[in-house]
Enzyme design. Structure first.
Site, PDB file in Angstrom:
ATOM      1  N   HIS A  17      41.843  74.030 -16.287  1.00 50.28           N
ATOM      2  CA  HIS A  17      42.130  72.627 -16.604  1.00 50.28           C
ATOM      3  C   HIS A  17      43.492  72.498 -17.289  1.00 50.28           C
ATOM      4  O   HIS A  17      44.271  71.595 -16.978  1.00 50.28           O
ATOM      5  CB  HIS A  17      41.085  72.058 -17.582  1.00 50.28           C
ATOM      6  CG  HIS A  17      39.685  71.995 -17.076  1.00 50.28           C
ATOM      7  ND1 HIS A  17      38.625  72.540 -17.757  1.00 50.28           N
ATOM      8  CD2 HIS A  17      39.158  71.435 -15.959  1.00 50.28           C
ATOM      9  CE1 HIS A  17      37.504  72.318 -17.101  1.00 50.28           C
ATOM     10  NE2 HIS A  17      37.802  71.654 -15.998  1.00 50.28           N
ATOM     11  N   LYS A  41      23.436  64.370 -18.038  1.00 45.40           N
ATOM     12  CA  LYS A  41      23.589  65.807 -18.280  1.00 45.40           C
ATOM     13  C   LYS A  41      23.373  66.127 -19.751  1.00 45.40           C
ATOM     14  O   LYS A  41      23.678  65.315 -20.615  1.00 45.40           O
ATOM     15  CB  LYS A  41      25.010  66.241 -17.900  1.00 45.40           C
ATOM     16  CG  LYS A  41      25.216  66.511 -16.422  1.00 45.40           C
ATOM     17  CD  LYS A  41      26.543  67.223 -16.248  1.00 45.40           C
ATOM     18  CE  LYS A  41      26.983  67.289 -14.811  1.00 45.40           C
ATOM     19  NZ  LYS A  41      28.352  67.792 -14.666  1.00 45.40           N
ATOM     20  N   ARG A  90      40.270  74.308  -6.456  1.00 48.19           N
ATOM     21  CA  ARG A  90      40.308  75.771  -6.582  1.00 48.19           C
ATOM     22  C   ARG A  90      40.188  76.453  -5.242  1.00 48.19           C
ATOM     23  O   ARG A  90      40.829  77.460  -4.990  1.00 48.19           O
ATOM     24  CB  ARG A  90      39.138  76.246  -7.469  1.00 48.19           C
ATOM     25  CG  ARG A  90      39.349  75.996  -8.920  1.00 48.19           C
ATOM     26  CD  ARG A  90      38.069  76.183  -9.652  1.00 48.19           C
ATOM     27  NE  ARG A  90      37.061  75.248  -9.135  1.00 48.19           N
ATOM     28  CZ  ARG A  90      35.966  74.896  -9.768  1.00 48.19           C
ATOM     29  NH1 ARG A  90      35.696  75.430 -10.923  1.00 48.19           N
ATOM     30  NH2 ARG A  90      35.131  74.036  -9.249  1.00 48.19           N
ATOM     31  N   SER A 129      33.955  75.677 -15.758  1.00 49.64           N
ATOM     32  CA  SER A 129      33.267  75.506 -17.045  1.00 49.64           C
ATOM     33  C   SER A 129      31.882  76.137 -16.991  1.00 49.64           C
ATOM     34  O   SER A 129      31.419  76.711 -17.979  1.00 49.64           O
ATOM     35  CB  SER A 129      33.136  74.015 -17.378  1.00 49.64           C
ATOM     36  OG  SER A 129      34.392  73.433 -17.546  1.00 49.64           O
TER      37      SER A 129
HETATM   38  O1  PNS Z   1      34.549  67.904 -14.256  1.00 52.31           O
HETATM   39  P1  PNS Z   1      33.661  67.253 -13.219  1.00 52.31           P
HETATM   40  O2  PNS Z   1      32.242  67.177 -13.738  1.00 52.31           O
HETATM   41  O3  PNS Z   1      33.765  67.915 -11.887  1.00 52.31           O
HETATM   42  O4  PNS Z   1      34.210  65.742 -13.054  1.00 52.31           O
HETATM   43  C1  PNS Z   1      33.590  64.839 -12.161  1.00 52.31           C
HETATM   44  C2  PNS Z   1      34.108  63.414 -12.402  1.00 52.31           C
HETATM   45  C3  PNS Z   1      33.986  63.045 -13.865  1.00 52.31           C
HETATM   46  C4  PNS Z   1      35.552  63.294 -11.989  1.00 52.31           C
HETATM   47  C5  PNS Z   1      33.280  62.445 -11.506  1.00 52.31           C
HETATM   48  O5  PNS Z   1      31.921  62.767 -11.627  1.00 52.31           O
HETATM   49  C6  PNS Z   1      33.470  60.993 -11.922  1.00 52.31           C
HETATM   50  O6  PNS Z   1      34.531  60.436 -11.795  1.00 52.31           O
HETATM   51  N1  PNS Z   1      32.384  60.388 -12.455  1.00 52.31           N
HETATM   52  C7  PNS Z   1      32.401  59.039 -12.939  1.00 52.31           C
HETATM   53  C8  PNS Z   1      31.413  58.180 -12.156  1.00 52.31           C
HETATM   54  C9  PNS Z   1      32.053  57.761 -10.842  1.00 52.31           C
HETATM   55  O7  PNS Z   1      33.101  57.157 -10.796  1.00 52.31           O
HETATM   56  N2  PNS Z   1      31.352  58.087  -9.745  1.00 52.31           N
HETATM   57  C10 PNS Z   1      31.850  57.807  -8.430  1.00 52.31           C
HETATM   58  C11 PNS Z   1      32.570  58.993  -7.829  1.00 52.31           C
HETATM   59  S1  PNS Z   1      31.558  60.469  -7.929  1.00 52.31           S
END
Ligand code: PNS
Length: 162
Positions: A17, A41, A90, A129
């Site tokens: 990150h 979560k 990645r 993570s």
């Molecule tokens: O680090 P992560 O858990 O892979 O991040 C995922 C993240 C936070 C980018 C994604 O889950 C997100 O944007 N969630 C917010 C809810 C949302 O907008 N959902 C619609 C697209 S999944």
């Protein structure tokens, strides 16, 4: 001013990150790293803890800010007048998932939110993570994965003295 948001769980933030943050901060005038408050979560670190960790880990970058959000990324971006989201890729396994999210966010924001991908540095291609949580939960060595102060906090969470 070109502003971008780097959303994620950052539980915990890793060198992968931080590499994306450093590179995005060179391209955008302001980079807002924003921690998703995902009530479904059970995280290792609370949102407040993750925000504080990110602030400490990014304090050397003058144009990086740290925030948190709940709900949809497109709504957060609209409220903050941001039109670019940053994500790291990645491997090909990330691609399908990220493609779907990026396309959905573009569609449902009526073209107001684009996603810019950074290809993860090879050095961190294996890193996530969840790998850090898994290894550290068994007292494994994670010192190559996260900054030392983060490793200390993780071991403390799991009750290990190192
Ligand atoms: O680090 P992560 O858990 O892979 O991040 C995922 C993240 C936070 C980018 C994604 O889950 C997100 O944007 N969630 C917010 C809810 C949302 O907008 N959902 C619609 C697209 S999944």
């Amino acid at each position: 001013m070109k502003r971008a948001v780097y959303p994620g769980s950052f539980d915990p933030v890793t060198y992968g990150h931080l590499d994306v943050i450093e590179r995005a901060a060179e391209i955008f005038d302001v980079l807002i790293v924003s921690v998703l408050n995902n009530k479904e979560k059970t995280p290792l670190f609370s949102v407040e803890e993750r925000v504080n960790i990110l602030k400490e880990a990014t304090k050397k970058y003058r144009n990086v800010q740290v925030d948190s959000f709940s709900g949809l990324l497109i709504d957060y971006a609209k409220d903050n007048d941001i039109h670019v989201a940053i994500r790291g890729l990645r491997a090909i396994t990330d691609f399908e998932y990220e493609l779907q999210i990026a396309q959905s966010n573009h569609k449902f924001s009526n073209g107001n939110l684009d996603t810019v991908f950074f290809i993860t540095n090879l050095e961190y291609a294996y890193l996530s993570s969840s790998i850090v949580r898994e290894f550290s939960s068994f007292n494994g060595d994670i010192t190559q994965c996260v900054p030392d102060f983060v490793a200390d906090l993780i071991y403390k969470k799991y009750g290990f003295k190192r």
